[in-house]
Write a protein that holds these residues in place. Structure first.
Motif, short mmCIF file in Angstrom:
data_model
loop_
_atom_site.label_atom_id
_atom_site.label_comp_id
_atom_site.label_asym_id
_atom_site.label_seq_id
_atom_site.Cartn_x
_atom_site.Cartn_y
_atom_site.Cartn_z
N ASP A 12 0.79 -1.22 0.00
CA ASP A 12 0.00 0.00 0.00
C ASP A 12 0.83 1.28 0.00
OD1 ASP A 12 0.74 0.01 2.81
OD2 ASP A 12 -0.92 -1.39 3.09
N GLU A 13 2.14 1.20 0.25
CA GLU A 13 2.99 2.39 0.27
C GLU A 13 3.76 2.50 -1.05
OE1 GLU A 13 5.45 2.89 3.69
OE2 GLU A 13 3.92 2.08 5.07
N GLU A 14 3.31 3.38 -1.93
CA GLU A 14 3.88 3.49 -3.27
C GLU A 14 5.34 3.94 -3.25
OE1 GLU A 14 2.92 5.45 -7.65
OE2 GLU A 14 1.69 5.97 -5.90
N THR A 15 5.67 4.93 -2.43
CA THR A 15 7.05 5.43 -2.37
C THR A 15 8.00 4.34 -1.92
OG1 THR A 15 6.27 7.67 -1.88
CG2 THR A 15 8.57 7.16 -1.37
N TRP A 16 7.62 3.61 -0.88
CA TRP A 16 8.46 2.50 -0.39
C TRP A 16 8.66 1.47 -1.49
CZ3 TRP A 16 7.88 -2.76 0.04
CH2 TRP A 16 8.80 -3.42 0.85
N PHE A 17 7.61 1.17 -2.22
CA PHE A 17 7.68 0.21 -3.33
C PHE A 17 8.68 0.67 -4.39
CE2 PHE A 17 6.07 -0.27 -7.72
CZ PHE A 17 6.32 -1.62 -7.91
N ASN A 18 8.59 1.93 -4.79
CA ASN A 18 9.48 2.45 -5.84
C ASN A 18 10.95 2.41 -5.42
OD1 ASN A 18 7.47 3.01 -7.74
ND2 ASN A 18 7.03 5.01 -6.84
N VAL A 19 11.22 2.80 -4.17
CA VAL A 19 12.59 2.91 -3.68
C VAL A 19 13.17 1.54 -3.32
CG1 VAL A 19 14.06 3.84 -1.85
CG2 VAL A 19 12.27 5.26 -2.86
N THR A 20 12.39 0.69 -2.66
CA THR A 20 12.89 -0.56 -2.11
C THR A 20 12.77 -1.74 -3.05
OG1 THR A 20 12.25 0.24 0.09
CG2 THR A 20 12.75 -2.11 -0.12
N VAL A 21 11.75 -1.71 -3.91
CA VAL A 21 11.48 -2.87 -4.76
C VAL A 21 11.75 -2.58 -6.24
CG1 VAL A 21 9.72 -4.50 -5.55
CG2 VAL A 21 9.80 -3.82 -3.14
N LYS A 22 10.99 -1.66 -6.79
CA LYS A 22 11.01 -1.49 -8.25
C LYS A 22 12.36 -1.07 -8.79
CE LYS A 22 8.34 0.38 -12.07
NZ LYS A 22 7.10 1.11 -12.46
N ARG A 23 12.94 -0.02 -8.22
CA ARG A 23 14.20 0.49 -8.76
C ARG A 23 15.35 -0.51 -8.63
NH1 ARG A 23 15.54 5.82 -6.03
NH2 ARG A 23 13.49 6.29 -6.90
N PRO A 24 15.64 -1.03 -7.42
CA PRO A 24 16.78 -1.94 -7.29
C PRO A 24 16.58 -3.28 -8.00
CG PRO A 24 15.61 -1.74 -5.20
CD PRO A 24 15.06 -0.69 -6.10
N LEU A 25 15.36 -3.84 -7.97
CA LEU A 25 15.14 -5.13 -8.63
C LEU A 25 15.13 -4.99 -10.15
CD1 LEU A 25 12.58 -6.99 -6.33
CD2 LEU A 25 15.07 -7.25 -6.47
N GLU A 27 17.08 -2.91 -11.81
CA GLU A 27 18.50 -2.87 -12.14
C GLU A 27 19.12 -4.27 -12.03
OE1 GLU A 27 20.25 -0.03 -9.52
OE2 GLU A 27 19.29 1.71 -10.46
N TYR A 28 18.74 -4.99 -10.99
CA TYR A 28 19.30 -6.33 -10.77
C TYR A 28 18.93 -7.27 -11.92
CZ TYR A 28 20.47 -10.68 -8.37
OH TYR A 28 21.01 -11.89 -8.03
N LEU A 29 17.66 -7.28 -12.31
CA LEU A 29 17.21 -8.16 -13.39
C LEU A 29 17.84 -7.78 -14.72
CD1 LEU A 29 13.46 -8.48 -12.38
CD2 LEU A 29 15.06 -10.39 -12.61
N SER A 30 17.98 -6.48 -14.98
CA SER A 30 18.63 -6.03 -16.21
C SER A 30 20.08 -6.49 -16.27
CB SER A 30 18.57 -4.50 -16.32
OG SER A 30 17.23 -4.05 -16.41
N ASP A 31 20.78 -6.40 -15.14
CA ASP A 31 22.17 -6.86 -15.08
C ASP A 31 22.28 -8.36 -15.34
OD1 ASP A 31 23.11 -4.34 -14.57
OD2 ASP A 31 23.25 -4.60 -12.40
N LYS A 32 21.21 -9.10 -15.00
CA LYS A 32 21.20 -10.56 -15.18
C LYS A 32 20.75 -10.96 -16.58
CE LYS A 32 22.44 -12.10 -11.08
NZ LYS A 32 23.60 -13.00 -10.89
N GLY A 33 20.46 -9.97 -17.42
CA GLY A 33 20.07 -10.27 -18.79
C GLY A 33 18.61 -10.59 -18.96
N PHE A 34 17.75 -10.00 -18.13
CA PHE A 34 16.31 -10.18 -18.26
C PHE A 34 15.62 -8.83 -18.36
CE2 PHE A 34 17.65 -14.23 -16.62
CZ PHE A 34 16.79 -15.13 -17.20
N MET A 35 14.39 -8.83 -18.85
CA MET A 35 13.61 -7.60 -19.00
C MET A 35 12.61 -7.52 -17.85
SD MET A 35 12.89 -8.05 -23.10
CE MET A 35 11.97 -6.52 -23.29
N PRO A 36 12.84 -6.60 -16.90
CA PRO A 36 11.97 -6.53 -15.72
C PRO A 36 10.62 -5.89 -16.02
CG PRO A 36 13.62 -4.80 -15.62
CD PRO A 36 13.95 -5.63 -16.83
N LYS A 37 9.58 -6.48 -15.47
CA LYS A 37 8.26 -5.86 -15.47
C LYS A 37 7.73 -5.97 -14.04
CE LYS A 37 3.69 -5.84 -17.61
NZ LYS A 37 2.77 -6.48 -18.59
#
Length: 297
Positions: A12-25, A27-37
């Protein structure tokens, strides 16, 4: 697993989601050669998205605002025979684990709210280790190339009406010429195509002899015929053939060794090699999408 890796976060906390989940994961998935959604829902109501079997991982706040409970949502998902891996998190981890134990929740992971990113990476790595097995990786690459074949064919058909009669005729002749060079055993069919007018281009594009390499070359030909397309996109077929089609063809005709790897001469198809191929595939998917936009502008 496909090149696209989908994560749904019930939070339910959008800011926490963007900072803690969406942005770092992402980057992590892109570095692993996958397309994150990576998407978010607030969990206020059960939705069809939560039960989408194409989602690879669900991250879920166990105690949602407004009194919502993650256990109730996951039970609704499991009742639909969807067994996507789920990571529950909470600021009160011990209480969450104890309650989940009493509810006998199955197929789920748990962690403290402060460790969501790291724990999610561990789960992703476990899934990728399975995908990293040679036969699974071979299937992924061949499947993605087949999808690109269909995309390219669609772009060619979309771009054809944008050419005037003279350019359309040259475009048709270019396609037939490529097939003519490589398919001597099918001369009778090719000669029929040569004699017909440009309106039969769709028939040529759908023929099995118009293979992946010819599709890529025709895409370049269409870009040059239309004009106004960046030079780098006009010549994308050259890299596509060497970086994607060549690898696809190799993987289609070799077997893995007892150590789980494929060896072709000095080249070893291991995790690092497959990572390079995945990243190359993603680059070409993006380039072909840009080319479609340029051709339709």
């Amino acid at each position: 697993m496909k090149l696209e890796y989908k994560i749904l976060t019930i939070e339910d906390e959008e800011t926490w989601f963007n900072v803690t989940v969406k942005r770092p994961l992402s980057e992590y998935l892109s570095d692993k050669g996958f397309m994150p959604k990576i998407e978010r829902e607030d969990g206020s109501n059960f939705s069809d998205t939560m039960a989408d079997p194409s989602i690879d991982l669900i991250l879920m706040d166990y105690n949602l605002a407004g009194g919502g409970n993650g256990a109730n949502l996951i039970n609704s998902i499991r009742e639909l025979n969807v067994f996507t891996e789920v990571l529950f998190y909470s600021g009160k981890e011990d209480e969450m684990r104890e309650e989940a134990r009493k509810l006998r929740l199955e197929g789920v992971y748990f962690c403290n709210r402060t460790e969501v990113g790291k724990r999610a990476q561990d789960i992703i790595n476990f899934a990728m280790d399975k995908v990293g097995q040679t036969n699974a990786m071979r299937a992924l690459i061949m499947s993605e190339v087949a999808n690109l074949d269909m995309t390219i064919n669609s772009i060619l058909k979309e771009g054809k009406p944008k050419l005037d009669a003279e350019k359309l005729s040259k475009f048709k002749d270019n396609i037939v010429g490529k097939i003519h060079e490589q398919q001597f055993e099918n001369m009778e069919k090719i000669e029929t195509w040569v004699k017909q007018d440009p309106t039969i281009i769709d028939e040529i594009l759908d023929d099995r002899f118009f293979d992946s390499a010819k599709k890529a070359m025709a895409l370049s030909s269409l870009a040059k015929a239309k004009g106004g397309v960046p030079k780098a996109l006009k010549t994308t077929h050259t890299k596509y053939q060497s970086e994607v089609l060549k690898e696809r063809n190799t993987l289609a005709h070799v077997c893995q060794g007892s150590d789980g790897c494929i060896r072709v001469g000095e080249c070893v198809y291991d995790k690092d090699k497959f990572l390079t191929i995945r990243k190359s595939l993603i680059e070409h998917i993006k380039n072909i999408d840009k080319l479609r936009t340029a051709l339709n502008s």
